[in-house]
Design an enzyme around this catalytic site. Sequence first.
Site, PDB file in Angstrom:
ATOM      1  N   HIS A 165       7.147  28.882  66.243  1.00  0.00           N
ATOM      2  CA  HIS A 165       8.082  28.077  67.026  1.00  0.00           C
ATOM      3  C   HIS A 165       7.427  26.803  67.534  1.00  0.00           C
ATOM      4  O   HIS A 165       8.062  25.747  67.596  1.00  0.00           O
ATOM      5  CB  HIS A 165       8.642  28.908  68.176  1.00  0.00           C
ATOM      6  CG  HIS A 165       9.473  30.061  67.729  1.00  0.00           C
ATOM      7  ND1 HIS A 165       9.647  31.213  68.471  1.00  0.00           N
ATOM      8  CD2 HIS A 165      10.179  30.260  66.587  1.00  0.00           C
ATOM      9  CE1 HIS A 165      10.428  32.047  67.819  1.00  0.00           C
ATOM     10  NE2 HIS A 165      10.761  31.499  66.676  1.00  0.00           N
ATOM     11  N   ASP A 179       6.338  29.765  79.760  1.00  0.00           N
ATOM     12  CA  ASP A 179       6.280  30.470  78.481  1.00  0.00           C
ATOM     13  C   ASP A 179       6.148  29.438  77.357  1.00  0.00           C
ATOM     14  O   ASP A 179       6.981  28.537  77.237  1.00  0.00           O
ATOM     15  CB  ASP A 179       7.566  31.294  78.343  1.00  0.00           C
ATOM     16  CG  ASP A 179       7.575  32.208  77.143  1.00  0.00           C
ATOM     17  OD1 ASP A 179       7.065  31.807  76.089  1.00  0.00           O
ATOM     18  OD2 ASP A 179       8.118  33.316  77.257  1.00  0.00           O
ATOM     19  N   ILE A 180       5.126  29.573  76.549  1.00  0.00           N
ATOM     20  CA  ILE A 180       4.895  28.650  75.438  1.00  0.00           C
ATOM     21  C   ILE A 180       6.049  28.701  74.454  1.00  0.00           C
ATOM     22  O   ILE A 180       6.510  27.670  73.932  1.00  0.00           O
ATOM     23  CB  ILE A 180       3.556  28.981  74.762  1.00  0.00           C
ATOM     24  CG1 ILE A 180       2.400  28.695  75.740  1.00  0.00           C
ATOM     25  CG2 ILE A 180       3.374  28.196  73.467  1.00  0.00           C
ATOM     26  CD1 ILE A 180       1.071  29.286  75.323  1.00  0.00           C
ATOM     27  N   ASP A 181       6.534  29.897  74.172  1.00  0.00           N
ATOM     28  CA  ASP A 181       7.648  30.087  73.242  1.00  0.00           C
ATOM     29  C   ASP A 181       8.905  29.410  73.761  1.00  0.00           C
ATOM     30  O   ASP A 181       9.582  28.660  73.041  1.00  0.00           O
ATOM     31  CB  ASP A 181       7.875  31.583  73.051  1.00  0.00           C
ATOM     32  CG  ASP A 181       8.451  31.927  71.686  1.00  0.00           C
ATOM     33  OD1 ASP A 181       8.565  31.037  70.830  1.00  0.00           O
ATOM     34  OD2 ASP A 181       8.779  33.112  71.471  1.00  0.00           O
ATOM     35  N   ASP A 182       9.253  29.675  75.015  1.00  0.00           N
ATOM     36  CA  ASP A 182      10.442  29.049  75.599  1.00  0.00           C
ATOM     37  C   ASP A 182      10.326  27.531  75.605  1.00  0.00           C
ATOM     38  O   ASP A 182      11.310  26.826  75.352  1.00  0.00           O
ATOM     39  CB  ASP A 182      10.651  29.550  77.029  1.00  0.00           C
ATOM     40  CG  ASP A 182      11.261  30.929  77.058  1.00  0.00           C
ATOM     41  OD1 ASP A 182      12.461  31.037  77.321  1.00  0.00           O
ATOM     42  OD2 ASP A 182      10.539  31.917  76.811  1.00  0.00           O
TER      43      ASP A 182
END
Length: 775
Positions: free
Chosen positions: A591, A514-517
């Site tokens: 983010h 996950d890019i966000d994580d």
Amino acid sequence: MTATTDGSAEGAGAGSESTPGAQGLPAGTGVGRARGPAAEPGRPPAPSRAGRAGPRAEYGPPGTPGPQGARSAPPAAEPGPLLPPAGRQGVATMPPEAKPAGPAAPDTGRGGGRARTADPSAGPGLDRTGRTTAAADLRRPPEGVRPGVYEAAARATRNLLERQDPEGWWKGDLETNVTMDAEDLLLRQFLGIRDEATTRAAALFIRGEQRDDGTWATFHGGPPELSATIEAYVALRLAGDAPDAPHMSRASAWIRAHGGIAAARVFTRIWLALFGWWNWDHLPELPPELVFLPSWVPLNIYDFGCWARQTIVPLTVVSALRPVLPAPFALDELHADARNPHPVTGLAPLTSWDGAFQRMDRALHVYRRFAPRRLRKAAMATAGRWIIERQENDGCWGGIQPPAVYSVIALHLLGYDLRHPVMRAGLESLDRFAVWREDGARMIEACQSPVWDTCLAAIALADAGLRPDHPALVKAADWMLGEEIVRTGDWAVRRPGLAPGGWAFEFHNDTYPDIDDTAEVVLALRRIKHPDPARVEAAIARGVSWNLGMQSRNGAWGAFDADNTSPFPNKLPFCDFGEVIDPPSADVTAHVVEMLAFEGRAGDARTRRGIAWLLAEQEPSGGWFGRWGTNYVYGTGSVVPALVAAGIAPGHPAIRRAVRWLESVQNEDGGWGEDQRSYKDPSWAGKGASTASQTAWALMALLSAGEREGKAVERGIAYLVETQREDGTWDEPYFTGTGFPWDFSINYHLYRQVFPLTALGRYLYGEPFSPAGEA
């Protein structure tokens, strides 16, 4: 299983104890079951993940969840046939003793209203290991801080430390809606493994979520939802609730009045077709030959977002074979007109996208009758291999429940019996989505969020003044470092030359980091003083490189894939529920930009493109759309801190517009809230009952914009202090997370803890640190 099909699985299945030889994926995917790093000159070597092989045995804090996350040991009872003997959150514990059938009161953790004001004299204390969290661990508050703020942060810190698993991670319950529970029972019915204890517990939860008018909603306080109400009703019929019982007759009357089964979404009608309650001929066709389309052809499987892709591939097998089990009862009472259960609807104009795709679906129904037998058999076999190759170490698929459910059904139809290792692992993984509550109810999580919860918890604790070498933070860093994904996944279809190095959302989801994580994990690791800094630096370097490589052509970032923006998947008649592509979003992009800024890359051309995209995406009102959190408050709370971290001055017109918008939507009680309805009706933007998490998002934006001494911040901080419970937590019955905007809403039970603590910490101490490479 006794089922009839009008398709053929001849030669496409498997023996009961032998796995078919996986021939790999179509050329260019680069995905397989192997675990191992990819080499790239000039990059730190990726660590071995051998220590993560095999399914996890335990998943959460001891005991079952009760009100506000409180836990107690589950009562002993006879286990269902597939329940593993574990007693942790996210793992199916032994079901409690049976309780009388009938409506149950909703979870008390969803009660509204303000909590008692926390005692401001209560300061730091002991965590569950006996360590103090006072002077030695927390920074002293600055002079002149509003009374009670430091104490509120200390109580929240202590509570969060107590929730940490001994392995170093955090995980809150992930609450969605009753379709998860209903479909779990329908799956068990289809496979012939539904047992009394599981059925009783699931029914208790489903009844407890029913509204007074007999319906079910998909989020707290939301309107009735037809498909959810149909699925819940059918699940209760399986549990033995009589159709003429008052709570059932209210539900069926409402269903009939709103179009009946014929008006339900496609997924609901697929479940009903499995038992003959709906006719397969009246469902969109989904041919398995889709798996043969190369990645450059429109509507190939990689045009879909990863969550949709994992669902569609197994459903192509189900659609081809059209299984029908004998129905345990009739559902005539759910048709608007039982004499005409499949009303004919007209086609949209040929010149419209809807009309074109409707006619294409009719052509596919014709193709089904003439599809070359050998081609169809080969397509189903390829789909089966594709599914197996993406099964994770814990037996699940993508770490989320819906694809796992359909994968189990598809493989069973292809000949895998329930004793096959692939099937056993898959079914055991599904049991781990069960959360047993104190009243004996069983709630199914659609997903589990340990990596996300852990990085957010670490950020919250660090920003609230916990010393960076505190054992809890070091242990969290150790766990996060062990979760780094160093193998190639489906994302490599669009980025074939990119080396891996990211983090997923779940315990096990190596195929879909996950890019966000990944951005948030890097931000968390930067806050922690780890005894092995070289290990941390190497992991961060890989994560930063992978995130940069996943930038889309427009300069922004999606959640799982780059350039997953095809306009066609959402037009398919099959795709009538939720988002099925993964375009860039403001919150994920923010983010990543924030992370790059703190890595000293604010001046990098790729970061500047991301900043330019964010500035262009600002709404006329001053806010930003929130894709993965509700909604404009989340988007704005993500973007403003990122822009400021990247060098956009607080006085910039975009920042000023955002500040004015947040001030304009602040509630009278000092908090902020936004209802899920804002995804459908712009008049709801920034409007809703105040929640702790959404108040925190607004505060994080305002604080980063230099508004610490402003009236809005003062009132928002007061709201958090005054509504905190005595145990350091906050009530939050409202759903502030988003799976699919409007269609699938989430209540992350840890959001109410980590985000308020982060906001309180930043109010006390300011921004946690300067961007890397700057003073």
